[in-house]
Design an enzyme around this catalytic site. Structure first.
Site, PDB file in Angstrom:
ATOM      1  N   ASP A   3       0.753  -1.346   0.027  1.00  0.00           N
ATOM      2  CA  ASP A   3       0.057   0.138   0.040  1.00  0.00           C
ATOM      3  C   ASP A   3       0.933   1.075   0.026  1.00  0.00           C
ATOM      4  O   ASP A   3       1.910   1.105   0.473  1.00  0.00           O
ATOM      5  CB  ASP A   3      -0.795  -0.065   1.236  1.00  0.00           C
ATOM      6  CG  ASP A   3      -1.464  -1.027   1.627  1.00  0.00           C
ATOM      7  OD1 ASP A   3      -2.085  -1.763   0.478  1.00  0.00           O
ATOM      8  OD2 ASP A   3      -2.050  -1.260   2.875  1.00  0.00           O
TER       9      ASP A   3
HETATM   10  N1  URA Z   1      -1.013  -5.879   3.803  1.00  0.00           N
HETATM   11  C1  URA Z   1      -1.678  -4.745   4.029  1.00  0.00           C
HETATM   12  O1  URA Z   1      -2.520  -4.248   4.688  1.00  0.00           O
HETATM   13  N2  URA Z   1      -0.684  -3.826   3.227  1.00  0.00           N
HETATM   14  C2  URA Z   1       0.422  -3.981   2.581  1.00  0.00           C
HETATM   15  O2  URA Z   1       0.856  -3.235   1.979  1.00  0.00           O
HETATM   16  C3  URA Z   1       0.689  -5.241   2.529  1.00  0.00           C
HETATM   17  C4  URA Z   1       0.100  -6.436   3.212  1.00  0.00           C
END
Ligand code: URA
Length: 319
Positions: free
Chosen positions: A184
């Site tokens: 993310d």
């Molecule tokens: N899980 C998440 O919530 N975000 C990420 O970037 C990777 C795994």
């Protein structure tokens, strides 16, 4: 969180500030080149442990170079056909084209046994034997990088809206790199980049179930059985999700740092699992991808993976 590095505050600034910072940094060597040990810029040097050399040995090498350099190439060799030498060197991972031109200027490159110092030299990487500092370069080299992605960087190689993205960390490569999965935008930590398409594909394919670990900052107190609940499975809107491992890493009464490992890669999976369990995530860092660990790598730094790491990754997915 330790693994986010000393610069972690900087990473929470807006994309505009980060762009300004990048512009201010223009002209400085890329992080990866700094990582090779060049303090004030200059060409990236191939990593190599040199044995202690005597003066006689150095003199012999100089003599050999002079001989090879002075001997003219056979008529027609290296003209017209083929690819430019610096381009082949850059693709083999020896640095940017500019850095490779400097390697040539420094008489460190030889083709078929002769030192080359002219920039116009063309080669056939399939047929010509190309060496740098006496070491043969592979004709088709694969590149494998590990980046500690700062928060605020988009997990794509380009961003049409001009936000900072992964492509900004690997500019001017001769080869197209892929990012292995995504994080993310607000998640920090380990993301792998390579031009080995099959490896990138397998590392993210559910069939191979590569385990990833994350450190999540949440607010406590947390129930004693939170780990069990996550491992038993949390029902999300797109199905059940299970953690493979869970442990509390730090606990200052109110603030908890927990480690969650899991082998699936659905979007926002860790944030959603913890949130659904009643613990929204304040900050998330990926610390491990299969056998590759983030360790002390600073935020925003790119490094080449070692041969051992690449071998471990390949084995992990049956390559
Ligand atoms: N899980 C998440 O919530 N975000 C990420 O970037 C990777 C795994």
């Amino acid at each position: 969180m330790r693994s986010s590095g000393r610069n972690s505050n900087r990473n929470h600034r807006g994309a505009g500030n980060q762009r300004d910072e990048r512009q201010q940094r223009a002209g400085r060597p890329r992080p990866e080149e700094r990582a090779y040990g060049g303090k004030g810029g200059g060409p990236a040097r191939p990593k190599r442990t040199k044995p202690a050399r005597s003066r006689e040995y150095d003199a012999q090498i100089e003599e050999r170079n002079r001989e090879r350099h002075d001997r003219p190439a056979p008529a027609g060799e290296g003209d017209g056909e083929g690819e430019r030498l610096q381009k082949v060197l850059a693709r083999a991972g020896l640095g940017s084209r500019r850095a490779c031109e400097e390697l040539i200027d420094q008489a460190r490159v030889e083709v078929n046994g002769r030192i080359v110092t002219s920039q116009g030299r063309r080669v056939d990487p399939e047929k010509d034997e190309i060496k740098v500092d006496g070491l043969t370069i592979a004709a088709q080299s694969y590149l494998f990088f590990a980046l500690n992605k700062p928060a605020g960087v988009v997990s794509s190689m380009e961003d049409p809206d001009g936000r900072q993205c992964l492509g900004d960390y690997v500019q001017n490569r001769e080869t197209r790199l892929f990012h292995v999965g995504r994080l993310d935008t607000e998640t920090e930590g380990l993301i792998l980049l390579t031009n080995h398409g099959e490896l990138a594909h397998r590392l993210t394919h559910p069939k191979y179930g590569v385990t990833k670990s994350y450190l999540a900052a949440i607010q406590g107190p947390i129930p004693r059985d939170l780990g069990k609940r996550l491992k038993d499975g949390v029902r999300l809107e797109d199905g059940w999700a299970r953690a493979d491992h869970f442990r509390v890493v730090q606990n200052t009464g109110k603030n908890y740092l927990v480690e969650v490992s899991l082998h699936e890669g659905r979007k926002h999976i860790v944030r959603r699992m913890l949130s659904e369990s009643g613990f929204p995530v304040d900050k998330l860092v990926r610390t491990r991808f299969g056998p590759i660990v983030l360790g002390d790598q600073k935020s925003g730094w790119l490094r080449r993976m070692t041969h051992t790491e690449v071998g471990q990754l390949m084995r992990e997915v049956g390559l």
